[in-house]
Design an enzyme around this catalytic site. Structure first.
Site, PDB file in Angstrom:
ATOM      1  N   TYR A  29       0.853  -1.188   0.000  1.00 52.13           N
ATOM      2  CA  TYR A  29       0.000   0.000   0.000  1.00 52.13           C
ATOM      3  C   TYR A  29       0.887   1.235   0.000  1.00 52.13           C
ATOM      4  O   TYR A  29       2.037   1.189   0.423  1.00 52.13           O
ATOM      5  CB  TYR A  29      -0.930   0.025   1.219  1.00 52.13           C
ATOM      6  CG  TYR A  29      -0.185  -0.017   2.524  1.00 52.13           C
ATOM      7  CD1 TYR A  29       0.254  -1.227   3.052  1.00 52.13           C
ATOM      8  CD2 TYR A  29       0.114   1.147   3.217  1.00 52.13           C
ATOM      9  CE1 TYR A  29       0.977  -1.273   4.224  1.00 52.13           C
ATOM     10  CE2 TYR A  29       0.833   1.106   4.402  1.00 52.13           C
ATOM     11  CZ  TYR A  29       1.259  -0.104   4.896  1.00 52.13           C
ATOM     12  OH  TYR A  29       1.977  -0.151   6.047  1.00 52.13           O
ATOM     13  N   SER A 261      -0.753   5.813  10.381  1.00 53.17           N
ATOM     14  CA  SER A 261      -0.279   4.442  10.216  1.00 53.17           C
ATOM     15  C   SER A 261      -1.413   3.549   9.771  1.00 53.17           C
ATOM     16  O   SER A 261      -2.568   3.739  10.155  1.00 53.17           O
ATOM     17  CB  SER A 261       0.327   3.930  11.521  1.00 53.17           C
ATOM     18  OG  SER A 261      -0.668   3.371  12.334  1.00 53.17           O
ATOM     19  N   LYS A 262      -1.036   2.619   8.921  1.00 50.98           N
ATOM     20  CA  LYS A 262      -2.025   1.689   8.393  1.00 50.98           C
ATOM     21  C   LYS A 262      -2.628   0.877   9.532  1.00 50.98           C
ATOM     22  O   LYS A 262      -3.812   0.592   9.553  1.00 50.98           O
ATOM     23  CB  LYS A 262      -1.350   0.767   7.384  1.00 50.98           C
ATOM     24  CG  LYS A 262      -2.297  -0.196   6.696  1.00 50.98           C
ATOM     25  CD  LYS A 262      -1.529  -1.069   5.731  1.00 50.98           C
ATOM     26  CE  LYS A 262      -2.254  -2.351   5.391  1.00 50.98           C
ATOM     27  NZ  LYS A 262      -3.496  -2.169   4.673  1.00 50.98           N
ATOM     28  N   ARG A 263      -1.749   0.546  10.486  1.00 56.01           N
ATOM     29  CA  ARG A 263      -2.211  -0.277  11.605  1.00 56.01           C
ATOM     30  C   ARG A 263      -3.352   0.401  12.371  1.00 56.01           C
ATOM     31  O   ARG A 263      -4.222  -0.244  12.926  1.00 56.01           O
ATOM     32  CB  ARG A 263      -1.051  -0.571  12.551  1.00 56.01           C
ATOM     33  CG  ARG A 263      -0.867  -2.046  12.744  1.00 56.01           C
ATOM     34  CD  ARG A 263       0.242  -2.412  13.682  1.00 56.01           C
ATOM     35  NE  ARG A 263       1.307  -1.429  13.765  1.00 56.01           N
ATOM     36  CZ  ARG A 263       1.785  -0.978  14.905  1.00 56.01           C
ATOM     37  NH1 ARG A 263       1.293  -1.381  16.046  1.00 56.01           N
ATOM     38  NH2 ARG A 263       2.779  -0.111  14.911  1.00 56.01           N
ATOM     39  N   GLY A 265      -5.516   2.249  11.002  1.00 60.11           N
ATOM     40  CA  GLY A 265      -6.652   2.469  10.101  1.00 60.11           C
ATOM     41  C   GLY A 265      -6.556   3.739   9.280  1.00 60.11           C
ATOM     42  O   GLY A 265      -7.537   4.149   8.661  1.00 60.11           O
TER      43      GLY A 265
END
Ligand code: GLU
Length: 494
Positions: A29, A261-263, A265
C-alpha cells in the site's frame, strides 16, 4: 579484487543532471507520507529538468507482499508521477530492483573492508541483540583482527557479517537541505551490519550503494532516516564518494501525537480514492502537507501538477510535522469536483449515481444537480436514492416556516400543481419552471410555497440536490404526477 568491475560500474553513472529516486519497499500500500515523498522527489527532478527514477527496495524479503509492486506502479501512473528509469522501463544503471542487485552489494562491502571502512565479524549475535545495539563495539574481537586471521576464518568457511567500522572518536557532521547541519558524536553510532550472513545487504548499506551507483543527486525520504544519515555519510566518505543532497521530510501525522499508520486504520492512497476523492485533489492536498509556496503564490492553494512543477522549491519544505486534515482534504476535493467540466464530472460521478439509481434516468441531468453539492464522490448514492423509488416519508416534511407551508397549504398547492403539470405538452425544465412560477402568481403565494410541497412530494426527502423543477424533470411526467398524487392522498388523510 576485480578493479575493472568497480571502474565499469563507475563509468555507467550518469552525471551532470539532477537525478532523484523514489525508493519504496513493496509493502502492498502507498501511505500518504510515501505518496508525498514520491511527489516531492518527482517535483525536484521535473523542476530541474532532471531524471526521476523508481527503485524497488525489496531487500527485506520478510516484508514482501504479493502484488505490492503493482500497487506502486498503479499509484504512480494514476498520479501522473512518471519515471524515466525503473524496473519496467529500464535505464543505464539497471537493474532497479534491489533483489536483482544482490551480487553488487557483496562486492562493495568487501571493497569497503579493503578501504578500512568495514570489517568482517564472525561473532554470533542474535537479531535482537543486533537491533538493540546491546554490545560494545569497541570491544568487538573482530574489529581489529589481523587480515591473515580473517582470511583463515573465511577460508575455513566461517559464517560472517560485514560491519561498518565507525571511528571510535570524533564527530560526524552531515548537511540536510531542510534541517541544516547536524553533528553527532561517533561514539553514539553503532557498527551496523552492512552485509548479513546470507550475503544480502541491510537497507542501510544497499541504499548508499544504489544511490551512488545510480548517480542520485538528491535523496528525499522520511525524517525517520535522519538518525542514520551520519552513518551514510561515513560510508560515502570511506568510499571516497560525493555525498548527495539530503532532503528529509517530517512525518505526516494523524494528530499532534501520532504518525499516520495503516495499523491504526489511516488511509492509503487507494483507500482515499475508494472514499471518493479525486487523485488530483489528493495530490494537491498532499503537496501542501509540509510544503508551502512562496512569493506571489504564497496564498494560492489550488495547484495542478504542472503548476506545482513551476512553483516547487525545496526551501519551501517545512521542518515541522504536518497534520492530515480530512476537512481540508474534503474542501480541496469539493473544489476539484466543481472545477471539472460537466462531462468529466458526469463520468466520475456516474458509477456512484448508479449505486442507487438503476432506473432509466438522464445521468447528465442528475450529475448536474450534484456537481456543486458534494465533497466526496461517495456522498452521491445517498443524495440520489429517491429517484428509483419514492421513499416512505413523514408528513411533517411538508411543514416549512420559511416557505410558509404546512400540510393543509401543501395539499392545496399539490391539488393546483397536478392539473397544470398534466396539461404540459412538453416536459422540459423551462415548461415546468414557467408553469410553476405562473401558477404561484395566480395563487398569489410565494414561489417557495408552491415549490416546497412539490419537491417533497416528488422526492420524499427534505434535503435534495436540485429543486422541484429539476427533480420533476428528471423523474419524467408520469412518475412526477404519480408521486404528487400520492402526496395528496397522504395529506388528505392526515
Ligand atoms: N525503502 C525505504 C522506505 O520505503 C525508502 C527509504 C529511502 O528513500 O531511502 O521507507
Amino acid at each position: 579484487m576485480d578493479r575493472n568491475y568497480f571502474e565499469e560500474m563507475e563509468a555507467k553513472i550518469p552525471h551532470g543532471k539532477v537525478r532523484t529516486r523514489f525508493a519504496p519497499s513493496p509493502t502492498g500500500y502507498m501511505h500518504v507520507g510515501n505518496l508525498r515523498t514520491a511527489l516531492y522527489t518527482w517535483l525536484i527532478a521535473r523542476a530541474a529538468g532532471g531524471t526521476f527514477i523508481l527503485r524497488i527496495e525489496d531487500t527485506d524479503q520478510g516484508r514482501y507482499v504479493d502484488g505490492a509492486v503493482e500497487v506502486i506502479y498503479r499509484t504512480m501512473a494514476q498520479c501522473g508521477l512518471d519515471h524515466d528509469e525503473g524496473p519496467d522501463v529500464g535505464g543505464p544503471v539497471a537493474p532497479y530492483i534491489q533483489s536483482e542487485r544482490r551480487d553488487t552489494y557483496g562486492k562493495y562491502a568487501r571493497l569497503l573492508v579493503e578501504k578500512g571502512g568495514a570489517y568482517y565479524c564472525f561473532c554470533e549475535k542474535t537479531e535482537s541483540e543486533e537491533d538493540a545495539g546491546a554490545f560494545n563495539r569497541a570491544a568487538d574481537p573482530c574489529r581489529d583482527l589481523p587480515m591473515e586471521e580473517v582470511q583463515a576464518k573465511l577460508d575455513a568457511g566461517m559464517p560472517y557479517v560485514i560491519r561498518q567500522k565507525i571511528p571510535t572518536e570524533g564527530t560526524t557532521t552531515f548537511h540536510d537541505a531542510i534541517f541544516g547541519d547536524i553533528t553527532v558524536e561517533n561514539s553514539t553510532l553503532d557498527d551496523q551490519v552492512l552485509l548479513k550472513r546470507d550475503g544480502l545487504p541491510t537497507y542501510n548499506f544497499a541504499n548508499v550503494i544504489d544511490d551512488h551507483l545510480m548517480g542520485i543527486t538528491h535523496v528525499v525520504r522520511g525524517s525517520e532516516y535522519l538518525a542514520s544519515a551520519p552513518k551514510y555519510n561515513l560510508l560515502y566518505e570511506s568510499f571516497g564518494w560525493e555525498v548527495p543532497t539530503y532532503v528529509h521530510c517530517s512525518p505526516v501525522m494523524r494528530d499532534s501525537q501520532n504518525k499516520m499508520s495503516k495499523r491504526h486504520g489511516d488511509p492509503s492512497y487507494e483507500d482515499l480514492i475508494a472514499q471518493g476523492y479525486l487523485t488530483e485533489a489528493v495530490l494537491n492536498y498532499v503537496a501542501l502537507l509540509g510544503w508551502s509556496p512562496k512569493g506571489e503564490q504564497a496564498e494560492q492553494e489550488i495547484f495542478s501538477l504542472e503548476e506545482l512543477v513551476k512553483a516547487f522549491d525545496i526551501t519551501g519544505i517545512s521542518k515541522s510535522p504536518a497534520i492530515f486534515d480530512r476537512v481540508k482534504l474534503d474542501h480541496f476535493n469539493a473544489v476539484y469536483l466543481r472545477n471539472l467540466s460537466a462531462e468529466a464530472f458526469c463520468k466520475v460521478a456516474e458509477p456512484y449515481i448508479r449505486q442507487s439509481v438503476k432506473g432509466d434516468f438522464d445521468m447528465a441531468a442528475i450529475a448536474a444537480l450534484l456537481q456543486a453539492r458534494c465533497e466526496r464522490l461517495t456522498d452521491i448514492p445517498e443524495k440520489v436514492d429517491f429517484f428509483d423509488a419514492l421513499p416512505a416519508y413523514d408528513v411533517s416534511f411538508y411543514t416549512n416556516k420559511k416557505s410558509k407551508t404546512d400540510p393543509q397549504i401543501s395539499l392545496k398547492m399539490l391539488e393546483a400543481a397536478v392539473p397544470m403539470l398534466e396539461a404540459l405538452d412538453e416536459w422540459t425544465v423551462e415548461n415546468i419552471h414557467d408553469g410553476l412560477i405562473d401558477l404561484a402568481a395566480r395563487l398569489e403565494v410565494k414561489n417557495a410555497t408552491l415549490m416546497w410541497p412539490v419537491r417533497i412530494a416528488a422526492a420524499g426527502k427534505p434535503v435534495t440536490p436540485g429543486g422541484a423543477v429539476e427533480i420533476c424533470h428528471i423523474l419524467g411526467k408520469d412518475e412526477t404526477i404519480r408521486r404528487l398524487k400520492a402526496g395528496m392522498a397522504m395529506l388528505a388523510s392526515c
